[in-house]
Motif scaffolding. Structure first.
Motif, short mmCIF file in Angstrom:
data_model
loop_
_atom_site.label_atom_id
_atom_site.label_comp_id
_atom_site.label_asym_id
_atom_site.label_seq_id
_atom_site.Cartn_x
_atom_site.Cartn_y
_atom_site.Cartn_z
N TYR A 8 0.79 -1.23 0.00
CA TYR A 8 0.00 0.00 0.00
C TYR A 8 0.83 1.28 0.00
N PRO A 9 1.95 1.37 0.73
CA PRO A 9 2.74 2.60 0.64
C PRO A 9 3.15 2.96 -0.79
N SER A 10 3.50 1.95 -1.60
CA SER A 10 3.88 2.22 -2.99
C SER A 10 2.69 2.76 -3.79
N LEU A 11 1.55 2.09 -3.67
CA LEU A 11 0.35 2.52 -4.40
C LEU A 11 -0.11 3.91 -3.96
N LEU A 12 -0.08 4.16 -2.66
CA LEU A 12 -0.50 5.46 -2.14
C LEU A 12 0.47 6.56 -2.55
N LYS A 13 1.74 6.19 -2.67
CA LYS A 13 2.74 7.14 -3.15
C LYS A 13 2.40 7.57 -4.58
N GLY A 14 1.99 6.61 -5.41
CA GLY A 14 1.57 6.92 -6.78
C GLY A 14 0.36 7.84 -6.80
#
Length: 563
Positions: A91-97
């Protein structure tokens, strides 16, 4: 990349592709390294029969690195379809996007998934959600998540996310309040991202003292300052009126980039140092940095602020030679330069010959010049153009036109334009910020709240008495109301800049400068008033208005009365 392909071939020959360790490393290097390729990473991934969560997460991170959120979400959906549980690295990667691209809807859907899976209490996920909502300008949601966290779980990354969220929303004062709370914690050692956010807030609030202390904190806690931090510091000092310190930082910088030169040129322009801005512009070219459209806006603005109209047109032609297509902003700088010099008719003809339609900013610039130079006839033509351009937004045009009529003592026309206002009670009030002992105070013109500030009323009276003794006469033409002269004098005396100066004189030492930021262009009366106050009280007063800096000292302003 060739070495990676050879390693891949060797793994295939040895029959090791089915081993998770080998394929995971191949995907990771291909997707995340600076020389990698997402196409190649995808070709490896599709050869895996049963990919695991690490491999899916790596593919998601790779696509986010390439700012391809849609592809990342496709891999996330495929992950769910295969029954592989996302984790606190997914989720951190997706939310970063979502943060990068400000995709709030996707971010909120992911937030819902976080709850379903039960990761809502994970610190990494919470930090990412705070950051995502902040970048998407949903500050309330960021604060709610932050306040729900246990204080012991709030890491430096958490504080960086919430402070950054306030910066995204331009809540500068709240950002500084949170920084004071953070810096009081014994376990905090200083995060570069937080300090850059704090410096941004100091710039926008003109909080130079706090900016200086943050600069000192950076020097004490970081082994070296990179070009980004040094340029942010340069921006701080230039925008807070400390030109000498800004020049010193610029000269000492070991590494400079296009941004550094752009900030320096813009700062010199804002301070009215047009010749110096042209010199730095020449130095930039000599060092091999090619100016872009933004730099040309800065240097054209510098020409406008000091009346270098000929140089401005020369640069404009040079810009075309550099194959940079002039935008409406570049044309606007030249219109502004002509307007300041009183060449309002020439500016009007120049606008008519522009290759694109003039926008409201350009027409308002010319309308303001018509007001300053009392050109009633052209002002009416420009106002008509503005009304045709945006019939729904008429208040600003009628208010400006009313001011032009007032300056020309055409009271019957003032009455007509006032009646044309959609809502005459709604207007933008002038306000000024002044920093005293690392706190920023706000004063609003003609607001009775100023009277509650200790000593301000007495100081205003003392200042007015001293000014009368020195021969000061209020410029009553700056009051755009048909009221008697006593009422006009009273209104002029309560301009926000004068209230801020009075407060500054009371609460700062005689050797220190008074620094003020105001939201509107300084009126002529405040300009004369502040010049005389700087002489009478032997104080340096630096004022940043909507257009530029004014440095008042010994009865003289740095703008040389040209602004």
């Amino acid at each position: 990349m060739e070495d990676l392909k050879q390693s891949h071939s060797l793994i295939l020959k040895l029959g090791l592709l089915s081993r998770s360790f080998c394929t995971s490393n191949l995907i990771s290097i291909s997707a995340l390294s600076h020389f990698g390729s997402m196409d190649y990473a995808c070709s490896i991934f599709h050869q895996i029969d049963f990919p695991n969560s690490f491999q899916f997460n790596t593919m998601i991170r790779g696509h986010i690195k390439d700012t391809n959120l849609d592809e990342a979400i496709i891999f996330y959906n495929r992950m769910l379809e295969m029954g592989i549980h996302p984790n606190n690295f997914t989720y951190p990667s997706l939310l970063k996007g979502c943060s990068y691209l400000q995709r709030l809807q996707e971010g909120m859907q992911l937030h819902g998934h976080v709850f379903k899976i039960g990761l809502q209490d994970d610190v990494f996920v919470q930090n990412s959600l705070i950051n995502m909502y902040g970048k998407c300008r949903e500050i309330t949601k960021s604060c709610t998540l932050f306040n729900q966290m246990d204080d012991l779980d709030k890491s430096s990354a958490t504080w960086s996310a919430i402070i950054g969220a306030h910066v995204s929303k331009e809540m500068w004062g709240e950002c500084l309040d949170m920084f004071r709370e953070l810096s009081s914690r014994k376990d905090w050692r200083g995060e570069e991202s937080v300090l850059v956010s704090v410096l941004s807030s100091c710039i926008n609030l003109n909080a130079l003292d706090l900016g200086r202390s943050t600069h000192g904190f950076l020097i004490r806690n970081l082994s070296g300052l990179n070009v980004i931090i040094e340029t942010t510091l340069l921006d701080l000092y230039l925008k807070c009126g400390s030109l000498e310190t800004g020049l010193s930082i610029f000269e000492r910088m070991k590494m400079k980039n296009e941004w550094s030169y752009s900030v320096m040129i813009s700062g010199l322009a804002f301070h009215g140092y047009g010749i110096e801005a042209l010199r730095v512009f020449s130095e930039m070219r000599e060092k091999g940095f090619e100016p872009d459209g933004v730099v040309y806006i800065s240097v054209l603005t510098a020409c406008s602020h000091v009346g270098l109209l000929k140089d401005g047109f020369t640069l404009f032609e040079k810009m075309k030679e550099d194959k940079i297509e002039p935008t409406i902003e570049h044309y606007g700088c030249l219109v502004d330069a002509m307007g300041k010099m009183g060449k309002v008719t020439e500016a009007f003809e120049f606008i008519k010959k522009m290759p694109m339609e003039a926008n409201e900013v350009v027409w308002y610039s010319l309308l303001g010049a018509c007001w300053v130079h009392k050109d009633l006839e052209l002002g009416e033509k420009v106002a008509k153009k503005l009304l045709e351009l945006n019939p729904q937004q008429t208040n600003g045009v009628y208010a400006m036109l009313s001011n032009i009529y007032t300056k020309s003592q055409r009271w019957e026309l003032v009455s007509l334009t006032r009646r044309a206002l959609v809502n005459p009670l709604v207007k933008t009030h002038g306000f000024s910020f002044v920093e005293v002992k690392r706190k920023v105070y706000k004063f609003v013109s003609n607001d009775t709240l100023w009277a509650k500030c200790e000593g301000v009323s007495d100081m205003l009276y003392q200042m007015q008495w001293q000014l009368r003794f020195e021969g000061y006469l209020p410029d009553l033409s700056e009051v755009f109301l048909d009221v008697d002269e006593d009422e006009k004098r009273e209104r002029l005396s309560r301009h926000s800049q004068k209230l801020a100066i009075a407060f500054g004189l009371i609460h700062t030492s005689k050797s220190s400068s008074i620094r003020i930021v105001r939201n509107m262009r300084m009126c002529k009366d405040c300009h004369v008033y502040t010049k005389m106050i700087s002489l009478i009280y032997e104080r340096r007063i630096v004022v940043r208005d909507r257009n530029r800096f004014h440095c008042f000292e010994n009865g003289v302003c740095s703008c040389k009365d040209y602004w």
